[in-house]
Design a protein around this motif. Sequence first.
Motif, short mmCIF file in Angstrom:
data_model
loop_
_atom_site.label_atom_id
_atom_site.label_comp_id
_atom_site.label_asym_id
_atom_site.label_seq_id
_atom_site.Cartn_x
_atom_site.Cartn_y
_atom_site.Cartn_z
N GLY A 121 0.83 -1.18 0.00
CA GLY A 121 0.00 0.00 0.00
C GLY A 121 0.87 1.24 0.00
N ILE A 122 0.20 2.38 0.01
CA ILE A 122 0.87 3.68 0.01
C ILE A 122 0.63 4.31 1.38
N PRO A 123 1.70 4.63 2.11
CA PRO A 123 1.51 5.21 3.45
C PRO A 123 1.07 6.67 3.38
N LEU A 124 0.61 7.17 4.50
CA LEU A 124 0.30 8.59 4.63
C LEU A 124 1.54 9.38 4.21
N ASP A 125 1.37 10.40 3.42
CA ASP A 125 2.47 11.22 2.88
C ASP A 125 3.33 10.46 1.88
N GLY A 126 2.83 9.33 1.36
CA GLY A 126 3.60 8.53 0.41
C GLY A 126 3.47 8.97 -1.02
N LEU A 177 14.40 20.35 -2.76
CA LEU A 177 13.08 19.78 -3.03
C LEU A 177 13.11 18.26 -3.01
N SER A 178 12.00 17.69 -2.61
CA SER A 178 11.80 16.25 -2.69
C SER A 178 11.12 15.94 -4.01
N ARG A 179 11.39 14.78 -4.57
CA ARG A 179 10.71 14.36 -5.81
C ARG A 179 9.23 14.10 -5.54
N HIS A 180 8.84 13.96 -4.27
CA HIS A 180 7.43 13.86 -3.91
C HIS A 180 6.69 15.15 -4.27
N GLN A 181 7.38 16.27 -4.26
CA GLN A 181 6.75 17.56 -4.54
C GLN A 181 6.41 17.73 -6.01
N SER A 182 7.11 17.02 -6.89
CA SER A 182 6.85 17.13 -8.33
C SER A 182 5.98 15.97 -8.83
N GLY A 183 5.57 15.09 -7.92
CA GLY A 183 4.74 13.96 -8.32
C GLY A 183 5.51 12.86 -9.02
N GLU A 184 6.83 12.85 -8.87
CA GLU A 184 7.68 11.86 -9.52
C GLU A 184 8.16 10.76 -8.58
N ALA A 185 7.60 10.72 -7.36
CA ALA A 185 8.04 9.73 -6.37
C ALA A 185 6.84 9.24 -5.56
N PHE A 186 7.02 8.05 -5.00
CA PHE A 186 6.02 7.50 -4.09
C PHE A 186 6.71 6.58 -3.11
N ASP A 187 6.05 6.36 -1.99
CA ASP A 187 6.54 5.43 -0.97
C ASP A 187 5.57 4.27 -0.87
N ILE A 188 6.08 3.15 -0.41
CA ILE A 188 5.27 1.94 -0.23
C ILE A 188 5.46 1.37 1.16
N TYR A 189 4.55 0.52 1.56
CA TYR A 189 4.75 -0.35 2.70
C TYR A 189 4.23 -1.71 2.26
N ALA A 190 4.76 -2.76 2.84
CA ALA A 190 4.27 -4.11 2.55
C ALA A 190 3.08 -4.37 3.45
#
Length: 136
Positions: A36-41, A73-86
Amino acid sequence: MIYKLSKTSRARLQGIKPVLIEIIEAAITNSPYDFGIPLDGGLRTAYRQNEMYAQGRTKSGAKITNADGFKKLSRHQSGEAFDIYAFVDGKASWDIKHLTAIARHLQAVALTFGVELEYGGDWKMRDFPHLQILRK
């Protein structure tokens, strides 16, 4: 087993590059582990990125990012990144083995979309939940 992205995880991806959402949706169906995608992911504002940067510096907790959201800047700010959790045995897992297996699977699926993903677990300063579009 066939997995499906939850409504919550899908909502957390709002604002990231559409191709990343397509990759995630395709990858989860035959992923080695559910995820899944965590909060702020997903997408982050500069303000939210700065709040996360403050953790471990001016706020309690461990450092979680080196990007302050304004100067760096984080790549999260440009929509080019995401985080996951198992998602293993009915609960969130941050186990490196699980995250790495999912990340490698996401990288392979991304290639079928003509996209290369960079995995934070491969960096010197490791960020195991993180994936982003590779800039060449």
